[in-house]
Each structure stands twice: as structure tokens, then as C-alpha cells.
Design an enzyme around this catalytic site. Structure first.
Site, PDB file in Angstrom:
ATOM      1  CG  MET A  36      -1.894  -1.193   1.191  1.00 46.28           C
ATOM      2  SD  MET A  36      -3.406  -0.901   2.086  1.00 46.28           S
ATOM      3  CE  MET A  36      -2.789  -0.662   3.746  1.00 46.28           C
ATOM      4  N   GLY A  37       2.162   1.087  -0.330  1.00 47.68           N
ATOM      5  CA  GLY A  37       3.039   2.246  -0.447  1.00 47.68           C
ATOM      6  C   GLY A  37       3.542   2.766   0.883  1.00 47.68           C
ATOM      7  CG  LEU A  39       7.251   1.554  -0.934  1.00 47.20           C
ATOM      8  CD1 LEU A  39       8.021   1.307  -2.225  1.00 47.20           C
ATOM      9  CD2 LEU A  39       6.322   0.372  -0.629  1.00 47.20           C
ATOM     10  CG  HIS A  40       8.432   0.268   5.962  1.00 49.37           C
ATOM     11  ND1 HIS A  40       8.669  -1.090   5.965  1.00 49.37           N
ATOM     12  CD2 HIS A  40       7.105   0.421   6.222  1.00 49.37           C
ATOM     13  CE1 HIS A  40       7.551  -1.717   6.243  1.00 49.37           C
ATOM     14  NE2 HIS A  40       6.579  -0.838   6.398  1.00 49.37           N
ATOM     15  CG  HIS A  43       6.960  -1.976   2.025  1.00 50.47           C
ATOM     16  ND1 HIS A  43       6.884  -0.839   2.785  1.00 50.47           N
ATOM     17  CD2 HIS A  43       5.734  -2.551   2.097  1.00 50.47           C
ATOM     18  CE1 HIS A  43       5.661  -0.713   3.283  1.00 50.47           C
ATOM     19  NE2 HIS A  43       4.941  -1.741   2.890  1.00 50.47           N
ATOM     20  N   GLY A 152       4.899 -10.253   3.866  1.00 51.69           N
ATOM     21  CA  GLY A 152       5.625 -10.204   5.138  1.00 51.69           C
ATOM     22  C   GLY A 152       4.881 -10.958   6.232  1.00 51.69           C
ATOM     23  CE  LYS A 154       3.655  -4.798  11.666  1.00 47.72           C
ATOM     24  NZ  LYS A 154       2.900  -3.996  10.741  1.00 47.72           N
ATOM     25  CB  SER A 190       4.043  -0.541  10.755  1.00 48.10           C
ATOM     26  OG  SER A 190       2.772  -0.027  10.375  1.00 48.10           O
TER      27      SER A 190
HETATM   28  P1  AMP Z   1       1.504  -2.874   3.504  1.00 49.17           P
HETATM   29  O1  AMP Z   1       2.043  -1.840   2.578  1.00 49.17           O
HETATM   30  O2  AMP Z   1       1.539  -2.470   4.938  1.00 49.17           O
HETATM   31  O3  AMP Z   1       0.177  -3.427   3.044  1.00 49.17           O
HETATM   32  O4  AMP Z   1       2.505  -4.100   3.416  1.00 49.17           O
HETATM   33  C1  AMP Z   1       2.856  -4.681   2.181  1.00 49.17           C
HETATM   34  C2  AMP Z   1       3.636  -5.929   2.431  1.00 49.17           C
HETATM   35  O5  AMP Z   1       4.804  -5.627   3.184  1.00 49.17           O
HETATM   36  C3  AMP Z   1       2.837  -6.964   3.254  1.00 49.17           C
HETATM   37  O6  AMP Z   1       3.114  -8.261   2.747  1.00 49.17           O
HETATM   38  C4  AMP Z   1       3.404  -6.778   4.633  1.00 49.17           C
HETATM   39  O7  AMP Z   1       3.322  -7.937   5.429  1.00 49.17           O
HETATM   40  C5  AMP Z   1       4.849  -6.456   4.319  1.00 49.17           C
HETATM   41  N1  AMP Z   1       5.451  -5.771   5.468  1.00 49.17           N
HETATM   42  C6  AMP Z   1       4.996  -4.660   6.091  1.00 49.17           C
HETATM   43  N2  AMP Z   1       5.773  -4.370   7.163  1.00 49.17           N
HETATM   44  C7  AMP Z   1       6.731  -5.328   7.206  1.00 49.17           C
HETATM   45  C8  AMP Z   1       7.828  -5.602   8.083  1.00 49.17           C
HETATM   46  N3  AMP Z   1       8.094  -4.830   9.133  1.00 49.17           N
HETATM   47  N4  AMP Z   1       8.587  -6.690   7.820  1.00 49.17           N
HETATM   48  C9  AMP Z   1       8.317  -7.496   6.755  1.00 49.17           C
HETATM   49  N5  AMP Z   1       7.307  -7.296   5.906  1.00 49.17           N
HETATM   50  C10 AMP Z   1       6.524  -6.225   6.115  1.00 49.17           C
END
Ligand code: AMP
Length: 300
Positions: A36-37, A39-40, A43, A152, A154, A190
Site C-alpha cells: 500500500m506504499g 515504503l520502508h 517492503h 511479510g 508482519k 510499519s
Molecule cells: P503494507 O504496505 O503495509 O500493506 O505491506 C505490504 C507488504 O509488506 C505486506 O506483505 C506486509 O506484510 C509487508 N510488510 C509490512 N511491514 C513489514 C515488516 N516490518 N517486515 C516485513 N514485511 C513487512
């Protein structure tokens, strides 16, 4: 790196690349990283894993249908320029950045729903959330047709729910779960961490700290039952005045079945997960720890 907004255009681009590769006698592999962008490093770790495919597709889409009416869709953090710079650095080939109207041309009448696993943990506190997740991920799988898709741990429940969907619907994609990336002090990365005040962030360290303690207590056999594990975690988190617990639970993984409180962790033959969701002000954080049978048994 190219950026594409239209699903049809991405389908055609990938079809063209697969055709070109096939002409050279090569079967092109495609890795997809849905996000969902904002990014860190979490990601970025998925993108690095995905590099073992010939083509890496990163999708950036804040999916409205996975947010409840009182959730943070409107204030979800966004920074497209920064995201594109990170994507470039991580050698992404294609960034798919659709608008809401590209993904959900009106009217849409189809949803994907995984039963049971979605009624627990985040599914219980965020009704409809996982229907939104499975629907958008199924759409992304149809648009990209990836060989591998990276998620992830997470969001461990998301991994469990999507694995079930892939199995149930015979989707031809291999899901690759990737480890949780943390700050050096333990806080799981996050996009929502930017909402935390200094004080909230300091107290939020109890999530990773209590899970780590729990892991040590279980592997050293100082905590022996699921009920005891849950109580320990709850007490530790409650010691922080700004923490408001949404849930603390210990379930089987990946089935996400509840365990009897008295069940001895050593006697359970599969993997377990301790998962928690805790609010600090308006910010809801999740974290978890997987207890893999091989690790628990190692210390017996
Ligand atoms: P999101 O943008 O939050 O929807 O996350 C996108 C992808 O990145 C999902 O598969 C999350 O599980 C993964 N992700 C988010 N935070 C982390 C993290 N701290 N470590 C590993 N994967 C992550």
C-alpha cells in the site's frame, strides 16, 4: 523501471515480455510484491527476495475496500515520489500504481471471501477487512499472473488467509512468506509508525519486547501452556499505560485455530503463533511471534 496505472496495460506489457522471452527459449519468471506504499525497509526486504525472478513487479495501491468505515483510509500515509525512488534503488522493473477507478470500475459485484480464518484476530476486530484483502490480491494475481508473490510475516494472518485462498482456488502462484523487519530497538516496521508520538513509540516497544520474552520463556520451558503464555503477554502489555489491547491470542499456525488454555505447548505437534493488536492513541499496531515446533523442541 516503468510505471503503469491501467490493469490492461500491465497485462499486455507482461504478455509481451513473456512472448519475447519464449521466442529466445526462456520461460520468464515474474515476482510480485503487493503493497500500500509509503515504503520502508520491510517492503524493501520483500523486493530483494523477489529479485530472484526475472521481472519484479511492485504494486502500490491503498485498497479502499479493506478499510472499515471508521478506519484510517483518508489519513493513510502516502508519498509516491519517495516510493518510486526506493523502488528504483531496489531494481524494481515495473511499478503498478493504479487509481481506485482503475481497480474498481463501477459497478463491481464480485468478492473473494475465505471463511473461518478471517473470523479471528484482525478479522474479528476489522469486519470485512480480509474480504477486501483477498479480493484485491486475487485481482492482482489475475493482472500480473506472477510465479511468486512475496508477503511479510508482519501480517501473519494475511499470509495464512492468502495461502488458503491460493489452495482453495487452485491459483498457480507460489506465496513466499518473508521475515518481519524490525527497527534496531525491536519495533516492527510499519507505514503507520509515523503516526506515533515519541511517548507512544517508546511504550510501543513493549509489543516486540513481550513477544521476545515469551519466546524465551517457552523455549526454556518456563511457560508451558497456551493460556499461561496469553496471560503473560497480556500482563506485560497492560503495564504500559498508553497501550489499549485489541487482542492478544495464541493460535495454531497456519490454521489459526484456538487452543485450549490447558494445552501444553510441548504436546502440540504443529507450529503456534502468538499474535497481538494494540492501540496507542488512534494508531493500531500489530506484531506476532511464530513458535515453530522445531525451535521449541530444540531446547527440550
Ligand atoms: P503494507 O504496505 O503495509 O500493506 O505491506 C505490504 C507488504 O509488506 C505486506 O506483505 C506486509 O506484510 C509487508 N510488510 C509490512 N511491514 C513489514 C515488516 N516490518 N517486515 C516485513 N514485511 C513487512
Amino acid at each position: 523501471m516503468i510505471t503503469i496505472k491501467e490493469p490492461k496495460e500491465l497485462q499486455q506489457e507482461l504478455k509481451r515480455r513473456r512472448f519475447e522471452a519464449a521466442k529466445q527459449g526462456h520461460e520468464l519468471t515474474v515476482g510480485l510484491v503487493p503493497t500500500m506504499g509509503f515504503l520502508h525497509e520491510g517492503h524493501a526486504s520483500l523486493l530483494r527476495e523477489a529479485r530472484s525472478s526475472d521481472v519484479v513487479v511492485l504494486s502500490i495501491f491503498v485498497n479502499p475496500i479493506q478499510f472499515g468505515p471508521n478506519e484510517d483510509l483518508d489519513r493513510y500515509p502516502r508519498d509516491a515520489a519517495r516510493d518510486l525512488a526506493l523502488a528504483e534503488k531496489e531494481k524494481v522493473d515495473i511499478v503498478f500504481m493504479p487509481e481506485v477507478e482503475h481497480m474498481y470500475p463501477q459497478p463491481t459485484k464480485t468478492k473473494i471471501r475465505v471463511e473461518e480464518l478471517t473470523s479471528r484476530l484482525c478479522g474479528a476486530s476489522r469486519p470485512g477487512h480480509f474480504d477486501g484483502v483477498t479480493t484485491v490480491v486475487a485481482k492482482l494475481f489475475h493482472i500480473v499472473n506472477p510465479d511468486f508473490a512475496y508477503f511479510g510475516m508482519k501480517d501473519a494472518q494475511q499470509v495464512a488467509v492468502l495461502s488458503q485462498m491460493v489452495r482453495d482456488l487452485n491459483m498457480d502462484v507460489q506465496l513466499v512468506p518473508c521475515p518481519i523487519v524490525r527497527e534496531s530497538d525491536g519495533l516492527a516496521l510499519s507505514s503507520r509508525n509515523v503516526y506515533l508520538t515519541g511517548e507512544q513509540r517508546a511504550q510501543a516497544l513493549i509489543l516486540s519486547a513481550s513477544l521476545k520474552e515469551a519466546y524465551d520463556l517457552v523455549t526454556e520451558h518456563k511457560v508451558t501452556t497456551a493460556g499461561e503464555l496469553k496471560r503473560r503477554l497480556t500482563e506485560r502489555i497492560q503495564s504500559k499505560p498508553l497501550a489499549e489491547i485489541d487482542y492478544v491470542d495464541v493460535l495454531t499456525f497456519p490454521e489459526l485455530e484456538p487452543l485450549d488454555e490447558q494445552v501444553r505447548i510441548d504436546d502440540y505437534q504443529g507450529d503456534l503463533i502468538a499474535a497481538l493488536a494494540v492501540k496507542f492513541g488512534n494508531t493500531r499496531l500489530i506484531d506476532n511471534m511464530l513458535f515453530e515446533k522445531k525451535d521449541v523442541a530444540l531446547h527440550v
